[in-house]
Design a protein around this motif. Structure first.
Motif, PDB file in Angstrom:
ATOM      1  N   TYR A  74       0.902  -1.239   0.071  1.00  0.00           N
ATOM      2  CA  TYR A  74      -0.019  -0.076   0.109  1.00  0.00           C
ATOM      3  C   TYR A  74       0.867   1.257  -0.016  1.00  0.00           C
ATOM      4  O   TYR A  74       0.434   2.375  -0.645  1.00  0.00           O
ATOM      5  CB  TYR A  74      -0.916  -0.133   1.370  1.00  0.00           C
ATOM      6  CG  TYR A  74      -2.045  -1.178   1.068  1.00  0.00           C
ATOM      7  CD1 TYR A  74      -3.014  -1.114  -0.137  1.00  0.00           C
ATOM      8  CD2 TYR A  74      -2.076  -2.194   1.966  1.00  0.00           C
ATOM      9  CE1 TYR A  74      -3.814  -2.039  -0.113  1.00  0.00           C
ATOM     10  CE2 TYR A  74      -2.952  -3.085   1.919  1.00  0.00           C
ATOM     11  CZ  TYR A  74      -3.827  -2.879   0.739  1.00  0.00           C
ATOM     12  OH  TYR A  74      -4.736  -3.980   0.566  1.00  0.00           O
ATOM     13  N   SER A  75       2.273   1.173   0.635  1.00  0.00           N
ATOM     14  CA  SER A  75       2.929   2.267   0.495  1.00  0.00           C
ATOM     15  C   SER A  75       3.292   2.512  -0.772  1.00  0.00           C
ATOM     16  O   SER A  75       3.302   3.783  -1.060  1.00  0.00           O
ATOM     17  CB  SER A  75       4.150   2.083   1.364  1.00  0.00           C
ATOM     18  OG  SER A  75       3.930   1.892   2.900  1.00  0.00           O
ATOM     19  N   ALA A  76       3.521   1.644  -1.522  1.00  0.00           N
ATOM     20  CA  ALA A  76       3.917   2.018  -3.039  1.00  0.00           C
ATOM     21  C   ALA A  76       2.827   2.698  -3.646  1.00  0.00           C
ATOM     22  O   ALA A  76       3.005   3.672  -4.558  1.00  0.00           O
ATOM     23  CB  ALA A  76       4.382   0.700  -3.807  1.00  0.00           C
ATOM     24  N   ALA A  77       1.540   2.378  -3.460  1.00  0.00           N
ATOM     25  CA  ALA A  77       0.332   3.180  -4.021  1.00  0.00           C
ATOM     26  C   ALA A  77       0.133   4.406  -3.617  1.00  0.00           C
ATOM     27  O   ALA A  77      -0.022   5.158  -4.153  1.00  0.00           O
ATOM     28  CB  ALA A  77      -0.920   2.312  -3.537  1.00  0.00           C
ATOM     29  N   VAL A  78       0.690   4.718  -2.180  1.00  0.00           N
ATOM     30  CA  VAL A  78       0.493   6.200  -1.648  1.00  0.00           C
ATOM     31  C   VAL A  78       1.509   6.803  -2.317  1.00  0.00           C
ATOM     32  O   VAL A  78       1.397   7.751  -2.672  1.00  0.00           O
ATOM     33  CB  VAL A  78       0.924   5.896  -0.046  1.00  0.00           C
ATOM     34  CG1 VAL A  78       1.230   7.165   0.360  1.00  0.00           C
ATOM     35  CG2 VAL A  78      -0.356   5.307   0.561  1.00  0.00           C
ATOM     36  N   GLN A  79       2.789   6.215  -2.481  1.00  0.00           N
ATOM     37  CA  GLN A  79       3.755   6.935  -3.366  1.00  0.00           C
ATOM     38  C   GLN A  79       3.378   7.425  -4.652  1.00  0.00           C
ATOM     39  O   GLN A  79       3.579   8.590  -5.113  1.00  0.00           O
ATOM     40  CB  GLN A  79       5.393   6.005  -3.259  1.00  0.00           C
ATOM     41  CG  GLN A  79       6.294   6.945  -3.940  1.00  0.00           C
ATOM     42  CD  GLN A  79       7.547   6.001  -4.051  1.00  0.00           C
ATOM     43  OE1 GLN A  79       7.183   4.748  -4.032  1.00  0.00           O
ATOM     44  NE2 GLN A  79       8.811   6.698  -3.860  1.00  0.00           N
ATOM     45  N   GLY A 522      10.091  -2.551   6.276  1.00  0.00           N
ATOM     46  CA  GLY A 522       9.658  -1.048   6.258  1.00  0.00           C
ATOM     47  C   GLY A 522      10.818  -0.179   5.769  1.00  0.00           C
ATOM     48  O   GLY A 522      10.964   0.815   5.209  1.00  0.00           O
ATOM     49  N   GLY A 523      12.291  -1.058   5.888  1.00  0.00           N
ATOM     50  CA  GLY A 523      13.246  -0.044   5.248  1.00  0.00           C
ATOM     51  C   GLY A 523      13.513   0.033   3.804  1.00  0.00           C
ATOM     52  O   GLY A 523      14.212   0.641   3.560  1.00  0.00           O
ATOM     53  N   ARG A 524      12.811  -0.742   3.250  1.00  0.00           N
ATOM     54  CA  ARG A 524      12.812  -0.662   1.677  1.00  0.00           C
ATOM     55  C   ARG A 524      11.826   0.256   1.135  1.00  0.00           C
ATOM     56  O   ARG A 524      10.631   0.557   1.243  1.00  0.00           O
ATOM     57  CB  ARG A 524      12.253  -2.281   1.338  1.00  0.00           C
ATOM     58  CG  ARG A 524      12.595  -2.609  -0.068  1.00  0.00           C
ATOM     59  CD  ARG A 524      12.001  -3.880  -0.538  1.00  0.00           C
ATOM     60  NE  ARG A 524      12.326  -4.397  -1.775  1.00  0.00           N
ATOM     61  CZ  ARG A 524      11.997  -5.697  -1.942  1.00  0.00           C
ATOM     62  NH1 ARG A 524      11.683  -6.520  -1.143  1.00  0.00           N
ATOM     63  NH2 ARG A 524      12.354  -6.171  -3.453  1.00  0.00           N
ATOM     64  N   PRO A 525      12.282   0.889   0.029  1.00  0.00           N
ATOM     65  CA  PRO A 525      11.579   1.973  -0.581  1.00  0.00           C
ATOM     66  C   PRO A 525      10.470   1.264  -1.146  1.00  0.00           C
ATOM     67  O   PRO A 525      10.278   0.135  -1.758  1.00  0.00           O
ATOM     68  CB  PRO A 525      12.187   2.384  -1.678  1.00  0.00           C
ATOM     69  CG  PRO A 525      13.783   2.270  -1.171  1.00  0.00           C
ATOM     70  CD  PRO A 525      13.623   0.950  -0.413  1.00  0.00           C
ATOM     71  N   PRO A 526       9.249   1.978  -1.092  1.00  0.00           N
ATOM     72  CA  PRO A 526       7.911   1.380  -1.140  1.00  0.00           C
ATOM     73  C   PRO A 526       7.561   0.857  -2.501  1.00  0.00           C
ATOM     74  O   PRO A 526       6.881  -0.017  -2.944  1.00  0.00           O
ATOM     75  CB  PRO A 526       6.836   2.322  -0.655  1.00  0.00           C
ATOM     76  CG  PRO A 526       7.450   3.470  -0.637  1.00  0.00           C
ATOM     77  CD  PRO A 526       8.856   3.287  -0.387  1.00  0.00           C
ATOM     78  N   GLY A 527       8.343   1.716  -3.452  1.00  0.00           N
ATOM     79  CA  GLY A 527       8.048   1.451  -4.916  1.00  0.00           C
ATOM     80  C   GLY A 527       8.828   0.313  -5.389  1.00  0.00           C
ATOM     81  O   GLY A 527       8.701  -0.071  -6.678  1.00  0.00           O
ATOM     82  N   GLN A 528       9.754  -0.392  -4.637  1.00  0.00           N
ATOM     83  CA  GLN A 528      10.541  -1.508  -5.237  1.00  0.00           C
ATOM     84  C   GLN A 528       9.807  -2.957  -4.849  1.00  0.00           C
ATOM     85  O   GLN A 528       9.303  -3.258  -3.857  1.00  0.00           O
ATOM     86  CB  GLN A 528      11.975  -1.695  -4.758  1.00  0.00           C
ATOM     87  CG  GLN A 528      12.764  -0.261  -4.929  1.00  0.00           C
ATOM     88  CD  GLN A 528      13.996  -0.126  -4.152  1.00  0.00           C
ATOM     89  OE1 GLN A 528      14.596  -1.188  -3.908  1.00  0.00           O
ATOM     90  NE2 GLN A 528      14.841   0.852  -4.393  1.00  0.00           N
ATOM     91  N   GLY A 529       9.856  -3.568  -5.974  1.00  0.00           N
ATOM     92  CA  GLY A 529       9.174  -4.791  -5.971  1.00  0.00           C
ATOM     93  C   GLY A 529       7.715  -5.330  -5.808  1.00  0.00           C
ATOM     94  O   GLY A 529       7.374  -6.331  -5.756  1.00  0.00           O
ATOM     95  N   THR A 530       6.948  -4.217  -5.396  1.00  0.00           N
ATOM     96  CA  THR A 530       5.403  -4.557  -4.914  1.00  0.00           C
ATOM     97  C   THR A 530       4.789  -4.810  -6.177  1.00  0.00           C
ATOM     98  O   THR A 530       3.762  -5.544  -6.156  1.00  0.00           O
ATOM     99  CB  THR A 530       4.899  -3.393  -4.349  1.00  0.00           C
ATOM    100  OG1 THR A 530       5.157  -2.436  -4.983  1.00  0.00           O
ATOM    101  CG2 THR A 530       5.510  -3.148  -2.922  1.00  0.00           C
ATOM    102  N   GLN A 531       5.053  -4.155  -7.272  1.00  0.00           N
ATOM    103  CA  GLN A 531       4.165  -4.377  -8.540  1.00  0.00           C
ATOM    104  C   GLN A 531       3.985  -5.790  -8.856  1.00  0.00           C
ATOM    105  O   GLN A 531       3.042  -6.491  -9.373  1.00  0.00           O
ATOM    106  CB  GLN A 531       4.446  -3.505  -9.466  1.00  0.00           C
ATOM    107  CG  GLN A 531       3.498  -3.564 -10.747  1.00  0.00           C
ATOM    108  CD  GLN A 531       3.634  -2.511 -11.694  1.00  0.00           C
ATOM    109  OE1 GLN A 531       4.183  -1.458 -11.367  1.00  0.00           O
ATOM    110  NE2 GLN A 531       3.323  -2.697 -12.970  1.00  0.00           N
TER     111      GLN A 531
END
Length: 541
Positions: A74-79, A522-531
């Motif tokens: 969800y943090s990736a979507a927020v970003q 949590g230390g990983r940037p949210p845009g990495q890997g989630t898609q």
């Protein structure tokens, strides 16, 4: 005063200014008249309420950054939403708008706006969730205080804030925080409408449900059947007007939720992101399939394993009437669940001879019906089920405990009221002893202190009619302390622990646990890997 005359004691609030109505015996009524500004409140009520809000905010903000990006799906979507308004609108996982999350985007919007304003950080993502927790506590106080005492409202706030799963989810970025706030607001608005048959408040309830749907789809509708039946049967207007008002509320729900659904469904598929979690790029299919019936029958397309239908263990836990009390769920939500059920029965019994339109009984039935309906569905759903879903029960449990304790305290002159209070505290202490025993290495002395203190308080409450006010208040204080000690300990542990991943739990055994779909740290940037994970259709909430 005998039980037969209690209906006279529970009076409707007068609609015109003046002193609060008195019962036939001259005592202050159980349900006080609503007045703006509450001039009949004790002087400490408003400062205590504001102080409680401040304490909840500070406690929930404590150690907030320990969770990092929390659920980075969800943090990736927020970003993405903070970088692209199109991604913001659709709830896309990336600013290029390739695919959305598997939920509607309302819960992402406050976080994305926060990141737009303050920049990407753990605090910018999670602080809006904390504010939702504070707002939920405030709405609960307002709902309970309108019919009962200020003390009842404060007890409600304390029980809610000290529920471990509430302390978890109002510091986490899953959709459940906004859902719980909006469902609480729905009950509040229905009860406001009930006071005088006010159409506008019932319409506002429909709006709240619609927005809740845009947070977590059909789960928002679980509380609608008991609330609709309550209003249709007991509202203080004609039958024709009741059903007309309910129709307007339903229309408000459709409009407040349907505008977004209509735009998404009518938008050309070639120029919008793929609807994540769906099988045919349709939000409606996602709503009624993977996020709908699939959750009930365990046949979600793309699920990594069904539940335990028929009481058998399965990938999502054992189903059945005892699910809310088992080793996986009990420590999250059930500390005061037995107390809430006992006090629900007591509240309905006390108001059994009141007028059909009695607002105290309506409050017990509204919160009780919401609790029972949601708990029933959670207990028997065979599909994807996570422990943190139970945060939806926390507001109802808290309200029933606050209202029920207040009602029985006012009736303490009758032996049976003290007896019910005593039984409630004893049952809570025994159940807390059992729950604490499931983590025997965590504060091992606490379970015995809770049991001893709770049983001692129960004896004092049994004798409340014979004790002086000071001793009776002492027994009440000891009972509250014993009842809240267990969940408080679990809540403190939750606040001191960072939680990351897609499946998280509260309490001393809680920690980041990558669930199906692989929650990232949590230390990983949210845009990495989630898609990539989302593209595989893995469940996230």
């Amino acid at each position: 005063m005998t039980a037969a005359t209690h209906a006279d004691h529970v009076q409707e609030r007068p609609d015109t200014p003046g002193a609060p109505a008195q019962s036939a015996g001259g005592r202050e009524p159980l349900v006080r008249r609503v007045r703006r500004g509450r001039p009949e409140d004790p002087r400490w009520a408003r400062p205590a309420f504001l102080a409680m809000l401040l304490v909840i905010a500070l406690a929930y903000l404590w150690n907030l950054s320990a969770s990092g990006y929390a659920n980075s799906f969800y943090s990736a979507a927020v970003q993405a939403g903070s970088q692209s308004w199109k991604a913001f609108f659709f709830g896309s996982l990336d600013s290029a708008n390739a695919i959305t999350v598997d939920k509607p985007p309302a819960t992402l919007w406050p976080m994305a706006l926060s990141v737009r304003i303050f920049g990407l950080s753990s605090w910018a993502i999670l602080a809006p969730q904390v504010l939702m927790g504070v707002a939920t506590a405030g709405v609960l106080y307002a709902a309970v205080r309108r019919r009962f005492s200020a003390a009842a409202g404060l007890i409600t706030m304390a029980v809610f804030a000290l529920t471990p799963v509430a302390a978890l989810m109002f510091r986490f970025n899953n959709p459940d925080a906004l859902l719980a706030l909006l469902m609480t607001a729905t009950v509040y608005c229905v009860l406001r409408a009930f006071e005088g048959g006010r159409t506008k408040w019932l319409v506002w309830a429909g709006v709240a449900v619609g927005l809740a749907f845009l947070s977590k789809t059909l789960q928002a509708f679980l509380i609608l059947p008991p609330l609709a039946v309550l209003y249709a049967v007991f509202a203080p207007v004609s039958v024709r007007k009741r059903f007309g008002q309910l129709g307007l509320a339903a229309l408000a729900t459709v409009v407040s939720a349907g505008w977004w659904v209509a735009i998404v469904e009518l938008w050309p598929a070639s120029s919008r992101p793929y609807i994540g979690g769906s099988q045919n790029n349709s939000f409606l299919e996602l709503t009624f399939g993977y996020n709908g019936l699939g959750r009930i029958n365990g046949e979600e397309t793309g699920s990594v394993g069904g539940g335990g239908g028929g009481g058998q263990g399965g990938g999502w836990g054992e189903t059945g009437i005892g699910r809310m009390f088992n080793s996986e769920i009990g420590g999250q939500i059930s500390w005061l669940l037995p107390a809430a059920l006992i006090l629900l029965v007591a509240g309905v019994w006390l108001t059994r001879r009141a007028k059909r339109t009695d607002t105290a009984r309506a409050a017990f039935l509204a919160w009780g019906g919401s609790l029972l309906m949601t708990a029933f569905v959670f207990s028997f759903m065979a599909g994807i089920f996570h422990q943190y879903y139970t945060v939806a029960l926390a507001p109802s449990i808290a309200a029933l405990v606050g209202m029920g304790a207040s009602v029985l305290w006012e009736e303490r002159g009758r032996w049976w009221a003290g007896a019910v209070l005593g039984v409630t505290v004893a049952a809570t202490a025994v159940w807390s002893y059992v729950l604490l025993g499931r983590t025997p290495d965590y504060v091992p002395w606490l379970r015995w202190a809770v049991l001893a203190g709770g049983l001692a308080a129960a004896v004092g409450l049994l004798l409340a009619a014979r004790l002086g006010r000071a001793l009776a208040l002492g027994a009440v204080g000891l009972g509250l302390a014993a009842s809240l000690a267990g969940p408080t300990a679990y809540t403190i542990s939750t606040l001191n622990t960072g939680h990351q991943g897609s499946i998280v739990t509260a309490g001393p055994s809680a920690g980041g646990m990558g669930g199906p779909g692989g929650g990232m740290g949590g230390g990983r940037p949210p845009g990495q890997g989630t898609q990539q994970d989302a593209g595989q259709g893995m469940p996230q909430g």
